[in-house]
Design a protein around this motif. Structure first.
Motif, PDB file in Angstrom:
ATOM      1  N   GLY A 142       0.746   2.606   4.958  1.00 20.66           N
ATOM      2  CA  GLY A 142      -0.253   2.479   3.922  1.00 20.66           C
ATOM      3  C   GLY A 142      -1.340   3.533   3.959  1.00 20.66           C
ATOM      4  N   HIS A 143      -1.186   4.546   4.799  1.00 21.30           N
ATOM      5  CA  HIS A 143      -2.143   5.651   4.866  1.00 21.30           C
ATOM      6  C   HIS A 143      -1.495   6.912   4.306  1.00 21.30           C
ATOM      7  CE1 HIS A 143      -5.031   3.439   7.420  1.00 21.30           C
ATOM      8  NE2 HIS A 143      -3.955   2.906   7.966  1.00 21.30           N
ATOM      9  N   TYR A 144      -2.308   7.745   3.693  1.00 21.78           N
ATOM     10  CA  TYR A 144      -1.822   8.964   3.041  1.00 21.78           C
ATOM     11  C   TYR A 144      -2.560  10.158   3.633  1.00 21.78           C
ATOM     12  CZ  TYR A 144      -0.498  12.084  -0.857  1.00 21.78           C
ATOM     13  OH  TYR A 144       0.006  13.099  -1.638  1.00 21.78           O
ATOM     14  N   ILE A 145      -1.836  10.994   4.381  1.00 20.10           N
ATOM     15  CA  ILE A 145      -2.428  12.166   5.004  1.00 20.10           C
ATOM     16  C   ILE A 145      -2.193  13.357   4.083  1.00 20.10           C
ATOM     17  CG2 ILE A 145      -2.533  13.598   7.070  1.00 20.10           C
ATOM     18  CD1 ILE A 145      -3.306  10.650   7.485  1.00 20.10           C
ATOM     19  N   GLN A 146      -3.229  13.750   3.364  1.00 18.72           N
ATOM     20  CA  GLN A 146      -3.095  14.744   2.306  1.00 18.72           C
ATOM     21  C   GLN A 146      -2.929  16.154   2.867  1.00 18.72           C
ATOM     22  OE1 GLN A 146      -6.586  15.430  -0.220  1.00 18.72           O
ATOM     23  NE2 GLN A 146      -5.279  15.058  -1.992  1.00 18.72           N
ATOM     24  N   GLY A 147      -2.046  16.923   2.237  1.00 22.08           N
ATOM     25  CA  GLY A 147      -1.847  18.314   2.610  1.00 22.08           C
ATOM     26  C   GLY A 147      -1.469  19.137   1.397  1.00 22.08           C
ATOM     27  N   MET A 202       0.827  -1.202   0.000  1.00 19.73           N
ATOM     28  CA  MET A 202       0.000   0.000   0.000  1.00 19.73           C
ATOM     29  C   MET A 202       0.864   1.255   0.000  1.00 19.73           C
ATOM     30  SD  MET A 202      -2.792  -1.324   2.810  1.00 19.73           S
ATOM     31  CE  MET A 202      -3.525   0.279   3.061  1.00 19.73           C
ATOM     32  N   SER A 203       1.901   1.254   0.809  1.00 17.15           N
ATOM     33  CA  SER A 203       2.771   2.430   0.925  1.00 17.15           C
ATOM     34  C   SER A 203       3.539   2.672  -0.361  1.00 17.15           C
ATOM     35  CB  SER A 203       3.746   2.249   2.099  1.00 17.15           C
ATOM     36  OG  SER A 203       3.061   2.134   3.330  1.00 17.15           O
ATOM     37  N   CYS A 204       4.032   1.609  -0.970  1.00 18.08           N
ATOM     38  CA  CYS A 204       4.801   1.755  -2.208  1.00 18.08           C
ATOM     39  C   CYS A 204       3.926   2.265  -3.348  1.00 18.08           C
ATOM     40  CB  CYS A 204       5.454   0.425  -2.588  1.00 18.08           C
ATOM     41  SG  CYS A 204       6.783  -0.065  -1.476  1.00 18.08           S
ATOM     42  N   VAL A 205       2.707   1.740  -3.452  1.00 24.61           N
ATOM     43  CA  VAL A 205       1.788   2.216  -4.492  1.00 24.61           C
ATOM     44  C   VAL A 205       1.496   3.702  -4.296  1.00 24.61           C
ATOM     45  CG1 VAL A 205      -0.579   2.055  -5.354  1.00 24.61           C
ATOM     46  CG2 VAL A 205       0.747  -0.031  -4.936  1.00 24.61           C
ATOM     47  N   LEU A 206       1.275   4.107  -3.052  1.00 27.50           N
ATOM     48  CA  LEU A 206       1.011   5.520  -2.765  1.00 27.50           C
ATOM     49  C   LEU A 206       2.230   6.377  -3.074  1.00 27.50           C
ATOM     50  CD1 LEU A 206      -1.020   5.289   0.574  1.00 27.50           C
ATOM     51  CD2 LEU A 206      -1.840   6.152  -1.612  1.00 27.50           C
ATOM     52  N   PHE A 230       0.697  22.834  -4.219  1.00 27.86           N
ATOM     53  CA  PHE A 230       1.285  21.508  -4.411  1.00 27.86           C
ATOM     54  C   PHE A 230       0.697  20.538  -3.390  1.00 27.86           C
ATOM     55  CE2 PHE A 230       4.231  24.961  -5.191  1.00 27.86           C
ATOM     56  CZ  PHE A 230       4.596  24.753  -6.499  1.00 27.86           C
ATOM     57  N   GLU A 231       0.177  19.430  -3.894  1.00 24.35           N
ATOM     58  CA  GLU A 231      -0.386  18.401  -3.019  1.00 24.35           C
ATOM     59  C   GLU A 231       0.716  17.426  -2.617  1.00 24.35           C
ATOM     60  OE1 GLU A 231      -3.130  14.440  -3.447  1.00 24.35           O
ATOM     61  OE2 GLU A 231      -3.653  16.168  -4.687  1.00 24.35           O
ATOM     62  N   SER A 232       0.749  17.093  -1.358  1.00 19.12           N
ATOM     63  CA  SER A 232       1.691  16.065  -0.887  1.00 19.12           C
ATOM     64  C   SER A 232       1.106  15.428   0.363  1.00 19.12           C
ATOM     65  CB  SER A 232       3.072  16.664  -0.587  1.00 19.12           C
ATOM     66  OG  SER A 232       3.006  17.585   0.489  1.00 19.12           O
ATOM     67  N   GLY A 233       1.713  14.335   0.796  1.00 19.43           N
ATOM     68  CA  GLY A 233       1.237  13.674   2.004  1.00 19.43           C
ATOM     69  C   GLY A 233       2.200  12.610   2.462  1.00 19.43           C
ATOM     70  N   MET A 234       2.613  12.684   3.713  1.00 17.32           N
ATOM     71  CA  MET A 234       3.518  11.674   4.254  1.00 17.32           C
ATOM     72  C   MET A 234       2.772  10.356   4.428  1.00 17.32           C
ATOM     73  SD  MET A 234       5.592  14.013   6.990  1.00 17.32           S
ATOM     74  CE  MET A 234       6.606  12.630   7.531  1.00 17.32           C
ATOM     75  N   ASN A 241       2.582   6.882  -6.795  1.00 19.34           N
ATOM     76  CA  ASN A 241       1.506   7.651  -7.431  1.00 19.34           C
ATOM     77  C   ASN A 241       1.251   9.013  -6.800  1.00 19.34           C
ATOM     78  OD1 ASN A 241       0.300   5.784  -9.548  1.00 19.34           O
ATOM     79  ND2 ASN A 241       0.263   4.456  -7.754  1.00 19.34           N
ATOM     80  N   LYS A 242       1.774   9.236  -5.598  1.00 22.65           N
ATOM     81  CA  LYS A 242       1.534  10.492  -4.890  1.00 22.65           C
ATOM     82  C   LYS A 242       2.869  11.150  -4.536  1.00 22.65           C
ATOM     83  CE  LYS A 242      -3.038   9.917  -4.136  1.00 22.65           C
ATOM     84  NZ  LYS A 242      -4.122  10.876  -4.461  1.00 22.65           N
ATOM     85  N   ASN A 243       2.802  12.416  -4.181  1.00 22.57           N
ATOM     86  CA  ASN A 243       3.991  13.118  -3.695  1.00 22.57           C
ATOM     87  C   ASN A 243       4.102  12.939  -2.186  1.00 22.57           C
ATOM     88  OD1 ASN A 243       4.937  14.206  -6.131  1.00 22.57           O
ATOM     89  ND2 ASN A 243       3.461  15.872  -6.030  1.00 22.57           N
ATOM     90  N   TYR A 244       5.235  12.381  -1.744  1.00 24.46           N
ATOM     91  CA  TYR A 244       5.447  12.189  -0.315  1.00 24.46           C
ATOM     92  C   TYR A 244       5.671  13.529   0.381  1.00 24.46           C
ATOM     93  CZ  TYR A 244       7.174  10.013   3.988  1.00 24.46           C
ATOM     94  OH  TYR A 244       7.326   9.630   5.298  1.00 24.46           O
ATOM     95  N   TYR A 245       6.393  14.419  -0.293  1.00 21.80           N
ATOM     96  CA  TYR A 245       6.657  15.747   0.274  1.00 21.80           C
ATOM     97  C   TYR A 245       6.747  16.750  -0.867  1.00 21.80           C
ATOM     98  CZ  TYR A 245       7.705  18.158   4.661  1.00 21.80           C
ATOM     99  OH  TYR A 245       7.623  18.930   5.797  1.00 21.80           O
ATOM    100  N   CYS A 246       6.715  18.014  -0.536  1.00 15.75           N
ATOM    101  CA  CYS A 246       6.570  19.053  -1.559  1.00 15.75           C
ATOM    102  C   CYS A 246       7.889  19.583  -2.106  1.00 15.75           C
ATOM    103  CB  CYS A 246       5.774  20.223  -0.982  1.00 15.75           C
ATOM    104  SG  CYS A 246       6.639  21.074   0.378  1.00 15.75           S
ATOM    105  N   GLY A 247       9.032  19.207  -1.525  1.00 13.93           N
ATOM    106  CA  GLY A 247      10.302  19.848  -1.852  1.00 13.93           C
ATOM    107  C   GLY A 247      10.663  19.837  -3.325  1.00 13.93           C
TER     108      GLY A 247
END
Length: 545
Positions: A528-533, A383-387, A520-524, A390-396
């Motif tokens: 396997g959970h994605y906290i969007q910010g 779950m974490s790898c797929v996220l 910019f959307e990102s989330g740590m 496909n998602k940004n872990y951080y905005c840098g």
């Protein structure tokens, strides 16, 4: 029913894999961690270590910065050759991390005596593969040290120096590594003393190689401890002084009564946060207390049956350290690291729970618990790898690319920082830390060091910082957290921002008005959970841009 389960577990534990297949799985681990690391955007902790390695002197890295970072300088020193020579940021950071986590997996597969099924599945569990394999931090070094200790534990009395070298690496990896090394040594001494009178033990002990090797370890550990003692003006020191009794009670409820469940196959915490910020004083957590208690009982009985009762001691004491010191959700994996160490030793101990009938049913029960944990954590990994892919872990990375693509490197940009005791701190900013590794120079005039110093700020410090920032006038751009006005308009309302002191910031901005230029959307990602910010770049109205 239980007999069928027991026979099935014994058959699983008895499965033997050829060496070629083990090597194939080992290289698969390297390929997969490398692939996910390619997509991973480094977050604050990763970037802060890189910036320290790049910007600070080696002297400061060894003698000064550990008092403010709270952990030994080994990780920073490992990054120094890559960072100071200008090698690519993401590639180099991941390379160092993967080297250490791969070495840990190699020792686990080829040097421990776990059943082969455990050997080849453990590397893909969440904390080893993702949290300490993909995310580049000193915990990869700590993982290697813990597994080396596990591999050498059975022969520690015959060859104490290799065990001590592993414990020294453990001390050098992290502040928690010093705690682990201390508790493992207590267990070691308890085993030596077992069944002996103190006088007889002492007489034999001082003549042994173990005694002299532990003296060397003690000197090294004490020196490392002195190196990381927090300075009185460090944020670590100042923040701990603000903690009250209720905060510690709350922490201990989590670390003693919830952590064992949360670290193995539960998801009580679903975001990477400081446990000081969570409230666990609630009846809703009571079911987790019973599950954790059952895990403790299982661990104690297993240790006793294997003739390694002293190895339960760290499980009993670690929560005390965890609850008293800085502890974030990602530190939950430290419990897992000791659980892996414990399992390796128990399957290689005086009584082998994999096959010895003297253990009764405990080998089956423990194996079931272990395999459930492995299965659940492999799901977390997937779950974490797929996220992360496909998602940004951080905005840098995205923010840096925006600055470069829009030719803003010479603009006056302020990265939103943190609140000090007297106001907003320009020179402490996660946004500056995570973006600067992508530039060959410091593009933020208000951020002089290139990394967070983690110093406390007095009112005089803040006034001087504001005075220096005012010399540049109102900034062209602000990197911050998007806040909108209550009327629903798109205008940024800095008065609603949780991290900006209005009077302090208004002194710099004057009458300037700002609107979002990009967000910019990102989330740590945690288990396997994605906290969007969202992060925003704010542009001054009527600017030249």
């Amino acid at each position: 029913m239980f007999d069928k389960i027991s026979k099935g577990i014994k058959r699983i534990n008895a499965v033997s894999f050829p060496a070629a297949l083990k090597y194939a799985i080992f290289f698969l681990f390297i390929i997969l961690t490398s692939a996910v690391s390619f997509f991973h955007e480094p977050w604050y902790d990763e970037a802060q270590a890189w910036q320290i390695a790049r910007c600070a002197s080696v002297r400061d890295i060894i003698f000064s910065i550990p008092h403010y970072e709270g952990h030994p300088p080994l990780w920073h020193l490992l990054l120094v050759p890559f960072a100071k020579s200008g090698l690519p940021y993401n590639f180099s950071l991941s390379l160092v991390n993967i080297i250490f986590i791969a070495a840990a997996v190699w020792v686990l597969i080829f040097k421990t005596k776990l059943p082969d099924v455990m050997k080849v599945t453990l590397p893909f569990t969440y904390f080893i593969f993702y949290q300490y394999g993909v995310i580049s931090r000193p915990y990869s070094v700590m993982t290697l040290a813990m597994i080396l200790c596990a591999a050498f534990y059975a022969g520690k009395d015959e060859k104490p120096f290799r065990m001590v070298l592993s414990l020294m690496l453990l001390c050098a990896s992290s502040a928690y590594g010093i705690v682990y090394a201390f508790l493992i040594c207590i267990s070691w001494l308890a085993e030596i003393m077992s069944g002996k009178k103190f006088g007889a033990f002492l007489k034999d002990f001082v003549k042994s190689r173990t005694f002299y090797s532990l003296i060397i370890l003690t000197v090294f550990a004490f020196g490392t401890f002195l190196m990381i003692l927090p300075a009185k003006d460090s944020l670590v020191y100042l923040s701990k002084n603000k903690a009250d009794i209720s905060s510690y009670v709350n922490n201990y409820i989590y670390t003693f009564l919830i952590l064992p469940y949360d670290a193995t196959f539960g998801s009580v915490i679903i975001k990477d946060c400081d446990i000081f910020s969570e409230n666990f004083i609630s009846a809703s957590y009571i079911p987790f207390f019973f599950i954790s208690a059952a895990i403790y009982v299982l661990l104690f009985i297993t240790a006793k049956k294997c003739g390694r009762t002293s190895l339960f001691l760290p499980f009993a004491l670690l929560p005390l350290f965890f609850g008293s010191i800085f502890f974030y959700s990602h530190h939950i994996g430290l419990f897992v690291l000791y659980l892996i160490f414990f399992t390796c030793v128990c399957f290689d101990g005086k009584t082998d729970i994999a096959s010895d009938e003297a253990c009764g049913h405990i080998g089956t029960v423990y194996s079931v618990f272990f395999y459930i944990t492995v299965i659940v954590q492999i799901i977390w990994t997937l779950m974490s790898c797929v996220l992360d892919i496909n998602k940004n872990y951080y905005c840098g990375k995205e923010v840096a690319e925006y600055i470069i693509d829009n030719d803003l490197t010479d603009a006056y940009i302020i990265p939103e920082g943190e609140m000090g005791s007297g106001g907003y701190v320009f020179s402490t900013s996660a946004y500056a830390v995570v973006t600067l590794p992508y530039f060959d120079r410091n593009i933020y005039p208000t951020y002089p060091t290139g990394y967070d110093t983690n110093h406390g700020f007095s009112a005089e410090d803040l006034a001087r910082e504001l005075h220096d920032a005012e010399q540049f006038g109102a900034p062209d751009y602000i990197i911050g957290v998007l806040k909108t006005k209550d009327d629903g308009s798109d205008n940024w309302d800095h008065n609603s921002s949780h991290s900006i002191s209005d009077d302090y910031f208004d002194n710099l901005l004057g009458n300037a008005s700002y609107t979002p230029a990009a967000d910019f959307e990102s989330g740590m990602i945690f288990k396997g959970h994605y906290i969007q910010g969202y992060t925003v770049i704010l542009r001054k109205d009527n600017s030249d841009e």
